[in-house]
Design an enzyme around this catalytic site. Structure first.
Site, PDB file in Angstrom:
ATOM      1  N   CYS A 129       0.265   3.359   3.522  1.00 48.53           N
ATOM      2  CA  CYS A 129       0.726   2.914   4.850  1.00 48.53           C
ATOM      3  C   CYS A 129       1.818   1.856   4.795  1.00 48.53           C
ATOM      4  CB  CYS A 129      -0.450   2.397   5.676  1.00 48.53           C
ATOM      5  SG  CYS A 129      -0.991   0.740   5.223  1.00 48.53           S
TER       6      CYS A 129
ATOM      7  N   CYS B 130       0.849  -1.185   0.000  1.00 44.07           N
ATOM      8  CA  CYS B 130       0.000   0.000   0.000  1.00 44.07           C
ATOM      9  C   CYS B 130       0.889   1.240   0.000  1.00 44.07           C
ATOM     10  CB  CYS B 130      -0.877  -0.017   1.247  1.00 44.07           C
ATOM     11  SG  CYS B 130      -1.787   1.521   1.492  1.00 44.07           S
TER      12      CYS B 130
ATOM     13  N   CYS C 216      -7.335  -0.720   1.231  1.00 48.38           N
ATOM     14  CA  CYS C 216      -6.358  -1.291   2.150  1.00 48.38           C
ATOM     15  C   CYS C 216      -7.055  -1.529   3.483  1.00 48.38           C
ATOM     16  CB  CYS C 216      -5.191  -0.331   2.323  1.00 48.38           C
ATOM     17  SG  CYS C 216      -4.022  -0.850   3.599  1.00 48.38           S
TER      18      CYS C 216
ATOM     19  N   CYS D 104      -8.524  -4.656  -9.856  1.00 46.92           N
ATOM     20  CA  CYS D 104      -8.098  -3.612 -10.782  1.00 46.92           C
ATOM     21  C   CYS D 104      -7.611  -2.445  -9.928  1.00 46.92           C
ATOM     22  CB  CYS D 104      -9.293  -3.230 -11.649  1.00 46.92           C
ATOM     23  SG  CYS D 104      -8.932  -1.997 -12.877  1.00 46.92           S
TER      24      CYS D 104
ATOM     25  N   CYS E  82      -5.288   0.872   6.394  1.00 48.39           N
ATOM     26  CA  CYS E  82      -5.394   2.335   6.514  1.00 48.39           C
ATOM     27  C   CYS E  82      -6.622   2.873   5.792  1.00 48.39           C
ATOM     28  CB  CYS E  82      -4.129   3.006   6.000  1.00 48.39           C
ATOM     29  SG  CYS E  82      -3.939   2.941   4.215  1.00 48.39           S
TER      30      CYS E  82
HETATM   31 ZN   LIG Z   1      -2.710   1.082   3.562  1.00 47.91          ZN
END
Ligand SMILES: [Zn+2]
Length: 136
Positions: free
Chosen positions: A54, A51, A99, A123, A102
């Site tokens: 984060c 991610c 995510c 996607c 976060c």
């Molecule tokens: Zn994250």
């Protein structure tokens, strides 16, 4: 770069200073980068996609496949790394993916297209993720 739970920004202002304007627009305002413009559309480098907000681990590179849709596509995420939310914007019913750590926007997930045996396409915006290549 992986943030501890305690280091995660709590307000949108804190996110805004941490991210570039384009990252902020996609990750925190649920934007979409233009197709074929993202840096990871055709990337085949082995590694782990994290991610970008984060640093949480999301997608191993061996789940990435060529969907020819203009965005990086993955047929699976690490268990529990990604959460799904119904998205009724733009007059469509889609499933948004974020995510799990976060709550930042990654993209959308589509099923039943038959691209891979898992029949799933995450996607994902390139700007939402960052590839950490394997050590060689
Ligand atoms: Zn994250």
């Amino acid at each position: 770069m992986s943030l501890d739970e305690s280091e995660l920004p709590r307000t949108e202002d804190e996110w805004r200073v941490r991210l570039s304007p384009e990252e902020y627009r996609v990750l925190r305002e649920h934007g979409t980068e233009r197709p074929w413009t993202g840096e990871y559309v055709d990337t085949k480098t082995p590694g782990m996609y994290h991610c970008r907000a984060c640093g949480a681990r999301l997608y191993p590179s061996d789940t990435k496949f060529d969907s020819h849709c203009g965005w990086p596509s993955f047929d699976d995420a690490l268990p529990g790394a990604v959460k799904e939310i119904e998205d009724r914007s733009l007059g469509m019913v889609r499933t948004e993916i974020r995510c799990a750590r976060c709550d930042s926007h990654l993209g959308h997930v589509f099923r039943g297209e038959g691209f891979t045996p898992k029949d799933t396409r995450h996607c994902v915006n390139s700007v939402s993720i960052r590839l950490e290549p394997n050590e060689t």
